[in-house]
Design a protein around this motif. Structure first.
Motif, PDB file in Angstrom:
ATOM      1  N   PHE A  74       0.824  -1.217   0.000  1.00 55.64           N
ATOM      2  CA  PHE A  74       0.000   0.000   0.000  1.00 55.64           C
ATOM      3  C   PHE A  74       0.855   1.264   0.000  1.00 55.64           C
ATOM      4  O   PHE A  74       0.340   2.361   0.149  1.00 55.64           O
ATOM      5  CB  PHE A  74      -0.914  -0.026   1.239  1.00 55.64           C
ATOM      6  N   SER A  75       2.177   1.122  -0.185  1.00 52.57           N
ATOM      7  CA  SER A  75       3.104   2.227   0.087  1.00 52.57           C
ATOM      8  C   SER A  75       3.248   3.218  -1.060  1.00 52.57           C
ATOM      9  O   SER A  75       3.809   4.297  -0.852  1.00 52.57           O
ATOM     10  CB  SER A  75       4.481   1.676   0.463  1.00 52.57           C
ATOM     11  N   ASN A  76       2.772   2.898  -2.246  1.00 51.19           N
ATOM     12  CA  ASN A  76       2.881   3.841  -3.358  1.00 51.19           C
ATOM     13  C   ASN A  76       1.705   4.812  -3.363  1.00 51.19           C
ATOM     14  O   ASN A  76       0.550   4.387  -3.246  1.00 51.19           O
ATOM     15  CB  ASN A  76       2.914   3.094  -4.696  1.00 51.19           C
ATOM     16  N   GLY A 175      -1.011  10.010  -0.085  1.00 50.26           N
ATOM     17  CA  GLY A 175       0.209  10.656   0.369  1.00 50.26           C
ATOM     18  C   GLY A 175      -0.003  11.441   1.650  1.00 50.26           C
ATOM     19  O   GLY A 175      -0.178  12.661   1.599  1.00 50.26           O
ATOM     20  N   GLY A 176       0.014  10.766   2.792  1.00 54.20           N
ATOM     21  CA  GLY A 176      -0.252  11.398   4.075  1.00 54.20           C
ATOM     22  C   GLY A 176      -1.723  11.518   4.401  1.00 54.20           C
ATOM     23  O   GLY A 176      -2.093  11.882   5.521  1.00 54.20           O
ATOM     24  N   LEU A 177      -2.549  11.213   3.430  1.00 53.37           N
ATOM     25  CA  LEU A 177      -4.002  11.192   3.597  1.00 53.37           C
ATOM     26  C   LEU A 177      -4.531   9.867   3.067  1.00 53.37           C
ATOM     27  O   LEU A 177      -3.904   9.216   2.230  1.00 53.37           O
ATOM     28  CB  LEU A 177      -4.665  12.346   2.837  1.00 53.37           C
ATOM     29  N   ILE A 178      -5.707   9.469   3.554  1.00 56.60           N
ATOM     30  CA  ILE A 178      -6.365   8.268   3.070  1.00 56.60           C
ATOM     31  C   ILE A 178      -7.729   8.659   2.506  1.00 56.60           C
ATOM     32  O   ILE A 178      -8.505   9.361   3.151  1.00 56.60           O
ATOM     33  CB  ILE A 178      -6.568   7.234   4.195  1.00 56.60           C
ATOM     34  N   ARG A 213       2.280   3.855   4.362  1.00 56.80           N
ATOM     35  CA  ARG A 213       3.686   3.501   4.146  1.00 56.80           C
ATOM     36  C   ARG A 213       3.912   1.997   4.232  1.00 56.80           C
ATOM     37  O   ARG A 213       5.039   1.521   4.079  1.00 56.80           O
ATOM     38  CB  ARG A 213       4.576   4.206   5.181  1.00 56.80           C
ATOM     39  N   ASP A 214       2.843   1.248   4.496  1.00 59.12           N
ATOM     40  CA  ASP A 214       2.978  -0.185   4.760  1.00 59.12           C
ATOM     41  C   ASP A 214       3.060  -0.972   3.456  1.00 59.12           C
ATOM     42  O   ASP A 214       2.239  -0.802   2.560  1.00 59.12           O
ATOM     43  CB  ASP A 214       1.785  -0.669   5.579  1.00 59.12           C
ATOM     44  N   LYS A 215       4.036  -1.847   3.361  1.00 63.44           N
ATOM     45  CA  LYS A 215       4.240  -2.667   2.168  1.00 63.44           C
ATOM     46  C   LYS A 215       3.502  -4.003   2.246  1.00 63.44           C
ATOM     47  O   LYS A 215       3.601  -4.822   1.325  1.00 63.44           O
ATOM     48  CB  LYS A 215       5.731  -2.911   1.941  1.00 63.44           C
ATOM     49  N   SER A 216       2.773  -4.247   3.324  1.00 62.67           N
ATOM     50  CA  SER A 216       2.076  -5.518   3.474  1.00 62.67           C
ATOM     51  C   SER A 216       0.796  -5.315   4.277  1.00 62.67           C
ATOM     52  O   SER A 216       0.816  -5.349   5.507  1.00 62.67           O
ATOM     53  CB  SER A 216       2.985  -6.549   4.166  1.00 62.67           C
ATOM     54  N   VAL A 217      -0.312  -5.079   3.565  1.00 64.13           N
ATOM     55  CA  VAL A 217      -1.605  -4.906   4.224  1.00 64.13           C
ATOM     56  C   VAL A 217      -2.559  -6.007   3.752  1.00 64.13           C
ATOM     57  O   VAL A 217      -2.335  -6.651   2.723  1.00 64.13           O
ATOM     58  CB  VAL A 217      -2.209  -3.515   3.950  1.00 64.13           C
ATOM     59  N   TYR A 218      -3.626  -6.206   4.511  1.00 68.36           N
ATOM     60  CA  TYR A 218      -4.576  -7.275   4.248  1.00 68.36           C
ATOM     61  C   TYR A 218      -6.000  -6.731   4.300  1.00 68.36           C
ATOM     62  O   TYR A 218      -6.295  -5.813   5.059  1.00 68.36           O
ATOM     63  CB  TYR A 218      -4.444  -8.389   5.300  1.00 68.36           C
ATOM     64  N   SER A 246      -4.860  -2.114  -7.084  1.00 76.15           N
ATOM     65  CA  SER A 246      -4.111  -1.394  -8.105  1.00 76.15           C
ATOM     66  C   SER A 246      -2.986  -0.655  -7.411  1.00 76.15           C
ATOM     67  O   SER A 246      -3.226   0.129  -6.486  1.00 76.15           O
ATOM     68  CB  SER A 246      -5.020  -0.400  -8.844  1.00 76.15           C
ATOM     69  N   ASN A 247      -1.734  -0.898  -7.834  1.00 75.42           N
ATOM     70  CA  ASN A 247      -0.587  -0.458  -7.026  1.00 75.42           C
ATOM     71  C   ASN A 247      -0.136   0.979  -7.239  1.00 75.42           C
ATOM     72  O   ASN A 247       0.849   1.415  -6.652  1.00 75.42           O
ATOM     73  CB  ASN A 247       0.595  -1.406  -7.224  1.00 75.42           C
ATOM     74  N   GLY A 248      -0.823   1.725  -8.080  1.00 72.90           N
ATOM     75  CA  GLY A 248      -0.509   3.138  -8.221  1.00 72.90           C
ATOM     76  C   GLY A 248       0.702   3.440  -9.068  1.00 72.90           C
ATOM     77  O   GLY A 248       1.086   4.602  -9.217  1.00 72.90           O
ATOM     78  N   VAL A 249       1.326   2.415  -9.645  1.00 70.91           N
ATOM     79  CA  VAL A 249       2.521   2.612 -10.474  1.00 70.91           C
ATOM     80  C   VAL A 249       2.104   2.592 -11.934  1.00 70.91           C
ATOM     81  O   VAL A 249       1.501   1.628 -12.399  1.00 70.91           O
ATOM     82  CB  VAL A 249       3.564   1.510 -10.217  1.00 70.91           C
ATOM     83  N   SER A 250       2.427   3.650 -12.666  1.00 70.48           N
ATOM     84  CA  SER A 250       2.086   3.711 -14.083  1.00 70.48           C
ATOM     85  C   SER A 250       2.928   2.718 -14.866  1.00 70.48           C
ATOM     86  O   SER A 250       4.135   2.604 -14.657  1.00 70.48           O
ATOM     87  CB  SER A 250       2.319   5.128 -14.636  1.00 70.48           C
ATOM     88  N   GLN A 251       2.284   1.978 -15.763  1.00 72.33           N
ATOM     89  CA  GLN A 251       2.977   1.004 -16.587  1.00 72.33           C
ATOM     90  C   GLN A 251       3.374   1.636 -17.918  1.00 72.33           C
ATOM     91  O   GLN A 251       2.565   2.259 -18.588  1.00 72.33           O
ATOM     92  CB  GLN A 251       2.075  -0.205 -16.829  1.00 72.33           C
TER      93      GLN A 251
END
Length: 258
Positions: A74-76, A175-178, A213-218, A246-251
């Motif tokens: 969830f970190s991106n 980014g600092g907000l949800i 900032r967490d790289k492992s959420v459920y 969706s990881n937020g990284v543009s392909q």
């Protein structure tokens, strides 16, 4: 403090995008329950014919559960995790006094054995008080000490007894907000056909506990059902749990000129 945010709500079954993943659990077999851990070891009951269209479903008395088979980064910034489940309403959903009848709750947690009130979580729920249908949620600290959240009250009658509803929330890393996009759709008495949208609300809270900032959420859900010899207005069965990631990284396509 919270504020509304207008955004585009992405569909649950999104396909054809390289950075999107969809996981669905239809509870058509009892073994599907094994994918979920439960708070305090509570039991999830299997209903062989209690689900949508007479399929399998699950039930339980306020069982907080976490889908343990997959974790998500969830970190991106821009990452979206949409969680949904179908909830069957009871025959009597009218709350009285200070009671609130729960119609559904979904969570984003930081471990396969993490649950609301035991750990820092992001959550959203919907239920009915004695005078309104209430959606409620936010970023909740362990034991509920510090709360950055939201609440919206709607007219009673929004939710109908005996109907199936798909309750969904998209958690967004801003980014600092949800961000939270909440939807609830009526699928009628047997759950097989879309009838109408009854909730479409959007909120933003502070990311108080740095879950962004967490790289492992459920993903998780509260399992609701009938407790023998006690009459309450909560949902009575749950079916078709789903997570879309969706990881937020543009392909970038190859070649890059495409």
């Amino acid at each position: 403090e919270y504020m509304k945010l207008q955004t585009i709500v992405l569909g649950l079954f999104f396909s054809g995008i390289a950075n999107a993943t969809v996981i669905s659990v239809d509870f058509d077999t009892q073994e599907s329950i094994d994918s979920f851990n439960t708070q305090d070891g509570k039991t999830i009951d299997y209903l062989a014919a209690g689900g949508i269209g007479g399929s399998g479903a699950v039930s339980g008395f306020f069982v907080n559960s976490t889908f343990a088979d997959s974790s998500f980064d969830f970190s991106n910034i821009g990452t979206e995790i949409e969680i949904s489940a179908f909830y069957k309403m009871s025959s009597n959903i009218e709350a009285s006094g200070s009671m609130i009848n729960m119609f559904g709750e979904l969570t984003l947690v930081t471990g396969a054995d993490s649950y609301i009130h035991d750990d820092n979580v992001l959550f959203a729920n919907v239920g009915q008080t004695n005078n309104s249908v209430r959606i409620f949620g936010g970023a909740l600290e362990t034991d509920g000490g510090v709360f950055s959240g939201f609440q919206e009250d709607m007219t009673t009658g929004t939710i109908l007894a005996d109907h199936w509803y798909q309750f969904g929330v998209t958690f967004k890393n801003l980014g600092g907000l949800i961000g939270y996009d909440l939807t609830m759709n009526n699928y009628g008495l047997d759950g097989t056909s879309f009838v109408s949208e009854v909730i479409n609300s959007k909120f933003i809270t502070n990311d108080t506990h740095n879950i962004g900032r967490d790289k492992s959420v459920y993903g998780g859900m509260q399992v609701l059902g009938i407790l023998p010899n006690i009459t309450l207005g909560e949902a009575v069965a749950v079916d078709n749990f789903s997570i879309r990631y969706s990881n937020g990284v543009s392909q970038v396509p190859e070649p890059s000129s495409i």
